[in-house]
Enzyme design. Sequence first.
Site, PDB file in Angstrom:
ATOM      1  N   ALA A  53       1.484  -1.406   0.053  1.00 56.96           N
ATOM      2  CA  ALA A  53      -0.173   0.090   0.126  1.00 56.96           C
ATOM      3  C   ALA A  53       0.567   1.266   0.142  1.00 56.96           C
ATOM      4  O   ALA A  53       1.998   1.481   0.505  1.00 56.96           O
ATOM      5  CB  ALA A  53      -1.204  -0.208   0.848  1.00 56.96           C
ATOM      6  N   GLY A 100       0.659  -5.147   0.644  1.00 55.86           N
ATOM      7  CA  GLY A 100      -0.334  -4.965  -0.840  1.00 55.86           C
ATOM      8  C   GLY A 100       0.217  -6.357  -1.768  1.00 55.86           C
ATOM      9  O   GLY A 100      -0.709  -6.036  -2.533  1.00 55.86           O
ATOM     10  N   GLU A 145      -0.430  -9.151  -0.920  1.00 57.75           N
ATOM     11  CA  GLU A 145      -1.478  -9.679  -1.131  1.00 57.75           C
ATOM     12  C   GLU A 145      -2.082  -9.791  -2.610  1.00 57.75           C
ATOM     13  O   GLU A 145      -3.227 -10.577  -2.991  1.00 57.75           O
ATOM     14  CB  GLU A 145      -2.618  -8.401  -0.120  1.00 57.75           C
ATOM     15  CG  GLU A 145      -1.948  -8.902   1.129  1.00 57.75           C
ATOM     16  CD  GLU A 145      -2.797  -8.069   2.263  1.00 57.75           C
ATOM     17  OE1 GLU A 145      -2.369  -6.671   2.207  1.00 57.75           O
ATOM     18  OE2 GLU A 145      -3.163  -8.574   2.711  1.00 57.75           O
ATOM     19  N   GLU A 175       3.508  -5.381   6.884  1.00 60.03           N
ATOM     20  CA  GLU A 175       3.128  -4.293   7.976  1.00 60.03           C
ATOM     21  C   GLU A 175       3.352  -4.519   9.370  1.00 60.03           C
ATOM     22  O   GLU A 175       3.285  -2.316   9.947  1.00 60.03           O
ATOM     23  CB  GLU A 175       1.723  -4.909   7.482  1.00 60.03           C
ATOM     24  CG  GLU A 175       1.092  -5.121   6.717  1.00 60.03           C
ATOM     25  CD  GLU A 175       1.247  -5.972   5.334  1.00 60.03           C
ATOM     26  OE1 GLU A 175       1.969  -6.748   5.497  1.00 60.03           O
ATOM     27  OE2 GLU A 175       0.734  -6.118   4.923  1.00 60.03           O
TER      28      GLU A 175
HETATM   29  N1  CO8 Z   1       4.706   3.209  -0.321  1.00 62.13           N
HETATM   30  C1  CO8 Z   1       4.979   4.646  -0.625  1.00 62.13           C
HETATM   31  N2  CO8 Z   1       6.153   4.687  -1.523  1.00 62.13           N
HETATM   32  C2  CO8 Z   1       7.566   3.838  -1.172  1.00 62.13           C
HETATM   33  C3  CO8 Z   1       7.008   2.596  -0.741  1.00 62.13           C
HETATM   34  C4  CO8 Z   1       5.256   2.165  -0.489  1.00 62.13           C
HETATM   35  N3  CO8 Z   1       5.101   1.224  -0.153  1.00 62.13           N
HETATM   36  N4  CO8 Z   1       7.979   1.736  -1.020  1.00 62.13           N
HETATM   37  C5  CO8 Z   1       8.271   1.935  -1.511  1.00 62.13           C
HETATM   38  N5  CO8 Z   1       7.992   4.181  -1.734  1.00 62.13           N
HETATM   39  C6  CO8 Z   1       8.711   4.441  -1.937  1.00 62.13           C
HETATM   40  C7  CO8 Z   1       9.978   5.076  -0.889  1.00 62.13           C
HETATM   41  O1  CO8 Z   1       9.494   5.777  -0.680  1.00 62.13           O
HETATM   42  C8  CO8 Z   1      11.172   5.708  -2.181  1.00 62.13           C
HETATM   43  O2  CO8 Z   1      10.743   7.022  -2.790  1.00 62.13           O
HETATM   44  P1  CO8 Z   1      11.588   8.590  -2.628  1.00 62.13           P
HETATM   45  O3  CO8 Z   1      12.488   7.661  -3.954  1.00 62.13           O
HETATM   46  O4  CO8 Z   1      10.482   9.271  -2.973  1.00 62.13           O
HETATM   47  O5  CO8 Z   1      12.097   8.111  -1.241  1.00 62.13           O
HETATM   48  C9  CO8 Z   1      11.320   4.968  -3.439  1.00 62.13           C
HETATM   49  O6  CO8 Z   1      10.425   4.463  -3.463  1.00 62.13           O
HETATM   50  C10 CO8 Z   1      12.305   4.036  -3.307  1.00 62.13           C
HETATM   51  O7  CO8 Z   1      11.625   2.546  -2.110  1.00 62.13           O
HETATM   52  P2  CO8 Z   1      13.537   2.769  -1.787  1.00 62.13           P
HETATM   53  O8  CO8 Z   1      14.641   3.673  -1.609  1.00 62.13           O
HETATM   54  O9  CO8 Z   1      13.348   2.650  -0.237  1.00 62.13           O
HETATM   55  O10 CO8 Z   1      14.265   1.262  -2.191  1.00 62.13           O
HETATM   56  P3  CO8 Z   1      14.488   0.117  -2.195  1.00 62.13           P
HETATM   57  O11 CO8 Z   1      15.596  -0.360  -3.015  1.00 62.13           O
HETATM   58  O12 CO8 Z   1      15.755   0.866  -0.785  1.00 62.13           O
HETATM   59  O13 CO8 Z   1      13.797  -1.023  -1.009  1.00 62.13           O
HETATM   60  C11 CO8 Z   1      11.920  -1.942  -0.447  1.00 62.13           C
HETATM   61  C12 CO8 Z   1      13.066  -1.450  -1.559  1.00 62.13           C
HETATM   62  C13 CO8 Z   1      12.641  -2.787   0.766  1.00 62.13           C
HETATM   63  C14 CO8 Z   1      10.765  -2.888  -1.069  1.00 62.13           C
HETATM   64  C15 CO8 Z   1      11.735  -0.454   0.808  1.00 62.13           C
HETATM   65  O14 CO8 Z   1      11.324   0.637  -0.189  1.00 62.13           O
HETATM   66  C16 CO8 Z   1      10.330  -0.851   1.627  1.00 62.13           C
HETATM   67  O15 CO8 Z   1      10.446  -1.206   2.575  1.00 62.13           O
HETATM   68  N6  CO8 Z   1       9.360  -0.643   1.638  1.00 62.13           N
HETATM   69  C17 CO8 Z   1       8.314  -0.800   1.796  1.00 62.13           C
HETATM   70  C18 CO8 Z   1       7.364  -2.339   1.803  1.00 62.13           C
HETATM   71  C19 CO8 Z   1       6.861  -1.941   2.557  1.00 62.13           C
HETATM   72  O16 CO8 Z   1       6.574  -2.226   4.513  1.00 62.13           O
HETATM   73  N7  CO8 Z   1       4.851  -2.477   2.340  1.00 62.13           N
HETATM   74  C20 CO8 Z   1       4.050  -2.598   3.204  1.00 62.13           C
HETATM   75  C21 CO8 Z   1       2.978  -1.309   2.910  1.00 62.13           C
HETATM   76  S1  CO8 Z   1       1.790  -1.726   4.017  1.00 62.13           S
HETATM   77  C22 CO8 Z   1       0.771  -2.683   3.384  1.00 62.13           C
HETATM   78  O17 CO8 Z   1       1.350  -2.682   2.336  1.00 62.13           O
HETATM   79  C23 CO8 Z   1      -0.844  -2.592   4.091  1.00 62.13           C
HETATM   80  C24 CO8 Z   1      -1.715  -3.709   3.328  1.00 62.13           C
HETATM   81  C25 CO8 Z   1      -2.723  -3.773   3.656  1.00 62.13           C
HETATM   82  C26 CO8 Z   1      -3.680  -2.476   2.453  1.00 62.13           C
HETATM   83  C27 CO8 Z   1      -2.864  -2.944   1.071  1.00 62.13           C
HETATM   84  C28 CO8 Z   1      -3.826  -2.190   0.087  1.00 62.13           C
HETATM   85  C29 CO8 Z   1      -3.273  -1.714  -1.301  1.00 62.13           C
END
Ligand code: CO8
Length: 375
Positions: free
Chosen positions: A180, A223, A226, A246
Amino acid sequence: MRLRGYFTPIVQYARTLRAISPVAQQRFEGSTMFTDTSLGQQLSSQCRRSIPWQRATPLIFSQHQCSAFHHHSVARDLAGKRQELAHSIHTCRCLHQEMGTVEGTTQGRILKGKEYTCIQAELLEGGAIGLITLDRPKALNALSEALMKEVLDALQTYDADPQVGAIVITGKDKAFAAGADIKEMKDKRFVDAYASRFVFHWNSISAIRKPIIAAVNGYALGGGCELAMLCDIVLAGEKAMFGQPELNLGTIPGIGGTQRLIREVGKSRAMEMILTGKHFMDAEEAAQKGLVSRVVPGSNDALLAEAISVGKQIAQQSKPVVALAKECVNAAYEIGLQEGIKKEQSLFYATFALEDQKEGMQAFIEKRKPDFKHK
Ligand code: CO8
């Protein structure tokens, strides 16, 4: 005949090129990649014979452009080197993207009458396959509300299109979807999430009757994992990575992760992934545990080509029978065994009301391919 199989991915790009302006076409045709006339003619006539809709695409076949485009790769691929083909497709995609930028058009948004900003939607294989590419690479395809609306709109459009036999969803570069959109949802209060039924609409994916194939190329987290599990078939690229992080964010999975992951990988592994928020699953393990059908070696393009090929195999079946079979398998997933078996029996009986059942069985007896009419 063997050339047919290799032509599919070429066609995807060539087809999109048709939607681009004459200047882009010139650049395409003028490229040094398109130089081998003899192979071009060979491929052209091969495809004219085998894929009817391509007769209507003079840009692709009037000259030799798409053949030479794959001169080396096709030749080597015939000897089994799929990697080469994937590389050529990548080169082609870069050219395509470049042209899209030059012309101020965006790649592939050619679903009639639709203007999407977070996804690309393309009809492939003469309209038999609906492709959805999640396209927010800067945010690793985070699943924003706008993206959700577009995905659902494209899915429902494909579902209602009688030509479409299967749908493929994929991501880009290193992400299928990283969950998400955290930035979008971080300030939501309970009352906002509850009152707006924040993630409720993702459930509508379960109501899509056409088979959906997820081609998971990279991160499928939260997500994103999922979403993959909401699809009917999941194919993983070598770099696919599945996880439910999450809890690291102080929340829990919200679109079926706690319910589906346990069915896919068992209670202990699901608990470990969800409760630690850290123990991700790579492609190999995901295939071992049954979270995905299999790992497709090679590049993202090879993965996509394989997903389209699976979609094509499904699209050749009788569409109502495919829908009945999908409903039955999902019943096993969603209801108890005895009720599931009852459901399967009644839908099995229902197939005997179809002309396609008569044709399928008659064709088997006559040792020929069935000619399904989808009724
Ligand atoms: N939301 C918003 N922005 C994101 C997300 C995200 N989930 N993931 C990555 N980004 C953005 C980063 O903020 C970054 O943006 P910026 O360049 O502006 O700083 C850009 O994408 C690149 O990301 P990273 O620099 O972090 O890239 P890395 O290669 O270093 O890391 C990762 C990759 C490991 C995937 C890392 O980005 C990460 O941990 N992301 C978050 C993953 C996460 O926690 N996902 C769960 C989210 S909560 C969720 O899904 C709830 C589910 C229930 C509802 C579902 C509805 C759809």
